[in-house]
Design an enzyme around this catalytic site. Structure first.
Site, PDB file in Angstrom:
ATOM      1  CG  ASN A  28      56.546  27.040  89.181  1.00  0.00           C
ATOM      2  OD1 ASN A  28      56.658  27.029  90.403  1.00  0.00           O
ATOM      3  ND2 ASN A  28      55.969  28.034  88.519  1.00  0.00           N
ATOM      4  NE  ARG A  60      40.375  20.493  73.772  1.00  0.00           N
ATOM      5  CZ  ARG A  60      41.476  21.052  74.275  1.00  0.00           C
ATOM      6  NH1 ARG A  60      42.295  20.348  75.032  1.00  0.00           N
ATOM      7  NH2 ARG A  60      41.772  22.298  74.002  1.00  0.00           N
ATOM      8  NE  ARG A  96      46.318  20.762  74.093  1.00  0.00           N
ATOM      9  CZ  ARG A  96      45.758  20.978  72.911  1.00  0.00           C
ATOM     10  NH1 ARG A  96      45.952  22.108  72.275  1.00  0.00           N
ATOM     11  NH2 ARG A  96      45.025  20.045  72.331  1.00  0.00           N
ATOM     12  CB  ILE A  97      41.500  22.491  78.834  1.00  0.00           C
ATOM     13  CG1 ILE A  97      41.137  23.975  78.965  1.00  0.00           C
ATOM     14  CG2 ILE A  97      40.571  21.616  79.668  1.00  0.00           C
ATOM     15  CD1 ILE A  97      40.994  24.495  80.361  1.00  0.00           C
ATOM     16  CG  LEU A  98      45.348  17.160  81.499  1.00  0.00           C
ATOM     17  CD1 LEU A  98      46.486  17.404  80.532  1.00  0.00           C
ATOM     18  CD2 LEU A  98      45.866  16.999  82.922  1.00  0.00           C
ATOM     19  CG  ASN A 106      47.853  23.745  87.716  1.00  0.00           C
ATOM     20  OD1 ASN A 106      48.847  23.955  87.017  1.00  0.00           O
ATOM     21  ND2 ASN A 106      46.861  24.622  87.806  1.00  0.00           N
ATOM     22  CG  HIS A 116      45.897  29.219  89.588  1.00  0.00           C
ATOM     23  ND1 HIS A 116      45.773  29.374  88.218  1.00  0.00           N
ATOM     24  CD2 HIS A 116      45.179  30.223  90.148  1.00  0.00           C
ATOM     25  CE1 HIS A 116      45.010  30.428  87.973  1.00  0.00           C
ATOM     26  NE2 HIS A 116      44.641  30.966  89.121  1.00  0.00           N
ATOM     27  CG  LEU A 134      39.514  27.318  85.037  1.00  0.00           C
ATOM     28  CD1 LEU A 134      40.663  26.932  84.112  1.00  0.00           C
ATOM     29  CD2 LEU A 134      38.823  28.578  84.527  1.00  0.00           C
ATOM     30  CD  GLN A 158      56.423  32.926  99.357  1.00  0.00           C
ATOM     31  OE1 GLN A 158      56.132  31.961 100.058  1.00  0.00           O
ATOM     32  NE2 GLN A 158      57.532  33.630  99.536  1.00  0.00           N
TER      33      GLN A 158
END
Ligand code: GAR
Length: 202
Positions: free
Chosen positions: A15, A66, A92-94, A108, A110, A145, A174
């Site tokens: 991407n 974190r 990874r969670i922002l 983002n 997904h 999330l 796509q």
């Protein structure tokens, strides 16, 4: 004025590549990818970035707690005067500090038709659920999330002889179309967020 872009990655970077190519082709105008940050040392995305003369940084999560990790990302974003932050296969969670600082300026991609199949292995979740239509989503990032306002989605039919791999491949095609399109709309100032709704003034 050039929109300065940073991209967070963890792996292959296809991407990222689609966005770099769209800028080089002139599909996305007045934008540049200035910085790529990975949480994985061996992410191929880092190599892709370097091939295009883009600063590519590995930040080792093992060396931080974190909040310290996110604070260093934020420092880099500030140093590069970044306008738009893209997550492209960033696993990874922002933290909320970055989300606050870049509200409505983080996108983002997904690999599902959100709000279905959030989280990891979205294509596998969809395939195993037995859906007839799958797809991908570009959305703003908020504290939840995969829950921020949706910018663009694209559908693919699930074919009778599909495997998880063939379906994943068609979804990825796509992704490479709608992520550059969303970045173009952002760079041209054509996206307007109104609560959960995103209007595109294209
Ligand atoms: C893409 O399919 C992207 O949608 C997915 O990871 C892949 C990264 O590929 N992201 C997520 O599942 C995030 N929840 P890439 O590194 O080749 O762009």
């Amino acid at each position: 004025m050039t929109v300065k872009i940073a991209v967070l990655v963890s792996g292959r970077g296809s991407n990222l590549q689609a966005i770099i190519d769209s800028i080089e082709r002139g599909y996305i105008k007045d934008a540049a990818v200035n910085l790529v940050i990975s949480n994985k040392a061996d992410a191929y995305a880092l190599e892709r970035a370097r091939k295009h003369g883009i600063n590519a940084v590995f930040l080792d999560p093992g060396r931080y707690d974190r909040s310290g990790y996110d604070r260093d990302i934020l420092k880099l974003l500030n140093n590069y005067d970044v306008d738009l932050l893209l997550l492209a296969g960033y696993f990874r969670i922002l933290g909320s500090e970055i989300i606050d600082a870049y509200r409505d300026r983080i996108l983002n991609i997904h690999p599902s038709l959100l709000p279905a199949f959030k989280g990891l292995h979205a294509q596998r979740q969809a395939f195993e659920y037995g859906v007839k239509v799958a797809g991908c989503t570009v959305h703003y990032v908020d504290e939840g999330l995969d829950s921020g306002p949706i910018i663009l989605q694209s559908c693919v039919q699930v074919l009778p002889d599909d495997t998880e791999e063939t379906l994943t491949g068609r979804i990825l095609e796509q992704e490479h179309i709608i992520y550059p399109e969303a970045v173009r709309l952002f760079a041209e100032g054509k996206l307007k967020v109104e609560g959960r709704k995103v209007r595109s003034l294209d």
